[in-house]
Scaffold this motif. Structure first.
Motif, short mmCIF file in Angstrom:
data_model
loop_
_atom_site.label_atom_id
_atom_site.label_comp_id
_atom_site.label_asym_id
_atom_site.label_seq_id
_atom_site.Cartn_x
_atom_site.Cartn_y
_atom_site.Cartn_z
N SER A 1 37.41 12.47 -23.75
CA SER A 1 36.37 11.52 -24.10
C SER A 1 36.53 10.27 -23.27
CB SER A 1 36.44 11.13 -25.58
OG SER A 1 37.64 10.45 -25.84
N LEU A 2 35.58 9.37 -23.51
CA LEU A 2 35.73 8.03 -22.94
C LEU A 2 36.87 7.34 -23.70
CD1 LEU A 2 34.27 6.11 -20.87
CD2 LEU A 2 33.16 5.09 -22.86
N VAL A 3 37.81 6.81 -22.96
CA VAL A 3 38.97 6.19 -23.60
C VAL A 3 39.06 4.68 -23.36
CG1 VAL A 3 40.35 8.30 -23.64
CG2 VAL A 3 40.44 6.79 -21.62
N SER B 1 28.39 -8.86 -26.11
CA SER B 1 29.50 -8.66 -27.05
C SER B 1 29.01 -8.19 -28.41
CB SER B 1 30.28 -9.97 -27.20
OG SER B 1 30.82 -10.36 -25.97
N ARG B 2 27.83 -8.68 -28.81
CA ARG B 2 27.28 -8.28 -30.11
C ARG B 2 26.56 -6.95 -30.05
NH1 ARG B 2 23.23 -10.97 -31.27
NH2 ARG B 2 23.07 -12.56 -29.66
N GLN B 3 26.49 -6.35 -28.86
CA GLN B 3 25.75 -5.09 -28.71
C GLN B 3 24.31 -5.27 -29.20
OE1 GLN B 3 26.26 -2.01 -27.46
NE2 GLN B 3 28.43 -2.09 -26.94
N ALA C 1 27.97 -1.54 -21.74
CA ALA C 1 27.88 -1.80 -23.18
C ALA C 1 27.31 -0.59 -23.91
CB ALA C 1 27.00 -3.03 -23.43
N ALA C 2 26.27 -0.01 -23.35
CA ALA C 2 25.64 1.15 -23.99
C ALA C 2 26.61 2.33 -24.03
CB ALA C 2 24.37 1.55 -23.23
N ALA C 3 27.39 2.49 -22.98
CA ALA C 3 28.38 3.58 -22.96
C ALA C 3 29.44 3.37 -24.04
CB ALA C 3 29.03 3.67 -21.58
N ALA C 4 29.84 2.12 -24.24
CA ALA C 4 30.91 1.85 -25.19
C ALA C 4 30.44 1.98 -26.64
CB ALA C 4 31.45 0.44 -24.95
N GLY C 5 29.34 1.33 -26.95
CA GLY C 5 28.80 1.40 -28.31
C GLY C 5 29.39 0.40 -29.27
N GLY C 6 30.61 -0.07 -29.03
CA GLY C 6 31.26 -1.00 -29.95
C GLY C 6 31.21 -2.43 -29.45
N ARG C 7 31.62 -3.34 -30.29
CA ARG C 7 31.55 -4.77 -29.96
C ARG C 7 32.45 -5.08 -28.77
NH1 ARG C 7 29.15 -8.18 -33.80
NH2 ARG C 7 30.25 -9.95 -32.92
N PHE D 1 35.25 -3.43 -24.43
CA PHE D 1 34.49 -3.05 -25.61
C PHE D 1 35.32 -2.14 -26.52
CE2 PHE D 1 31.33 -3.58 -22.21
CZ PHE D 1 30.40 -4.41 -22.81
N ALA D 2 35.02 -2.24 -27.80
CA ALA D 2 35.48 -1.19 -28.70
C ALA D 2 34.62 0.04 -28.45
CB ALA D 2 35.34 -1.65 -30.15
N LEU D 3 35.18 1.21 -28.70
CA LEU D 3 34.43 2.45 -28.50
C LEU D 3 33.98 2.96 -29.86
CD1 LEU D 3 36.81 4.12 -25.89
CD2 LEU D 3 34.72 2.82 -25.45
#
Lengths: 119, 273
Positions: free
Chosen positions: B2-4, B210-212, B243-249, B270-272
């Motif tokens: 996965s994306l790590v 940062s806030r997605q 940001a879109a790839a990460a999904g998290g803040r 980013f958080a994932l």
């Protein structure tokens, strides 16, 4: 279309070492493959960065060309300003000068509030 | 697997090329320390390959055939195209990951029309991040470019969709993959206005990132961006994709305007989710 040809030449020059070698050895033959006005041909032959900037060459292309010519960074910025002073505003593209010719940085004062900064 | 890891960083050529001209060396060193922390984060993630989502600067494509998105699927890549003495990064061969890149491309194609290239030349837009994030060029790199230069530009909602597609592709792979989006925020690079930075605009963008806040991120028009953040601001596409790839803040670990480097230098992660 002509600006397109100028930029396409510089694109080839910037990324191809063989074209770079030809630039120094046989520029006339090299430029013959591109449909250029006399003004554009002269600017390329003379390495006139200021004129090329005003013509509208994309900065990401022109910056690399200036580096190839060994033009020092602050001299490069000044040559573009001088180009505008001599030949008028940038004629095309998205790299127009918007700061009225002000300097936003310099080698000796790079971290202070730059003159003309809009912040 | 996965994306790590997912993050963002700056790539301005002055970061390396004009590093020795800076008076406030402590500021430069803080930026370099933030890059080093990002390198360590990527290393700690166990990533087996690094996707670098960058802005096309005419190192690979011209307006005779300009893709909205392209993935480099070669065994190796070359760079920098610039004079190495100017960029202060020597010419080198960068390892790619043809097999993984091809599988990711095939997966992304299910939802986004992405081009691919088995030949890839890197300019400062990728070389500067790699100089810090894999300084010995040991980590296989999958370069990705978005059209941020030659209008009509890739629309922001498509950059977001591309990030989602990259994430889905990475999550479908057995390998561990890291992703870094690299672009300027406000800046006027390669113009006489180089060094101009709209810090307020940058901070607002980074807050949205940062806030997605998808709606706020995708609400910028190119006209607004050009007026307030310069033509360099068009590179927000790369950061939006990350940001879109990460999904998290997100968290911004470093942001400081450095006029000599022509951009508000930024490092974040980013958080994932």
């Amino acid at each position: 279309m002509s600006l397109y040809q100028v930029q396409k030449f510089l694109y080839h020059l910037n990324r191809d070492d063989k074209v770079k070698a030809a630039y120094h050895s046989d520029l006339v033959t090299l430029l013959a493959d591109y449909e250029l006005t006399q003004e554009e041909q002269h600017a390329l032959t003379e390495g006139d960065v200021g004129k090329l900037y005003v013509i509208g060459v994309n900065g990401q292309i022109l910056m690399h060309f200036a580096a190839l010519l060994g033009i020092e960074w602050f001299d490069y910025l000044e040559r573009m300003r001088e180009g505008v002073r001599q030949h008028g505003p940038v004629r095309d593209g998205v790299y127009a000068m918007t700061g009225g010719g002000a300097s936003f940085t310099s080698s000796s004062n790079n971290n202070s509030k730059p003159t003309g900064a809009h912040q | 697997m996965s994306l790590v890891y997912a993050g963002v960083c700056s790539h301005a050529p002055g970061i390396t090329g004009r590093a020795d001209m800076i008076e406030d060396t402590a500021q430069r060193d803080r930026l370099y320390a933030a890059f080093e922390a990002q390198r360590k984060d990527i290393e700690a993630s166990g990533a087996q390959a690094l996707i670098v989502v960058a802005a096309e600067h005419f190192a690979n494509f011209f307006m005779n055939n300009m893709p909205a998105f392209c993935i480099g699927v070669g065994d190796t890549h070359e760079g920098p195209i610039e004079d190495p003495d100017w960029l202060k990064i020597p010419k080198t061969t960068i390892p790619g990951h043809k097999d993984l890149a091809t599988r990711i491309t095939s997966h992304v194609m299910q939802s986004v029309d992405v081009a691919y290239a088995e030949e890839w030349k890197c300019d400062h837009g990728i070389m500067v991040p790699l100089h810090f994030l894999t300084p010995k060029f040991q980590l296989p790199v999958i370069p990705v470019n978005i059209n941020c230069q030659g209008p009509p530009l890739t629309p922001l909602p498509r950059a977001w969709a591309f990030g989602k597609a990259l994430r889905a592709a990475c999550d479908a792979m057995p390998e561990k993959v890291a992703l870094v989006g690299t672009g300027g925020i406000s800046h006027w690079p390669a113009t006489p206005d180089s060094g101009k930075i709209n810090e307020a605009w940058d901070r607002e963008f980074l807050d949205r990132l940062s806030r997605q806040d998808q709606a706020a991120l995708l609400s910028y028009t190119d006209e607004q961006t050009y007026a307030e953040a310069g033509q360099g601001g068009f590179e927000i596409r790369t950061l939006i994709t990350a940001a879109a790839a990460a999904g998290g803040r997100g968290s911004i670990d470093f942001y400081e305007p450095i006029p000599l480097f022509a951009v508000g230098c930024t490092i974040g992660k980013f958080a994932l989710s």
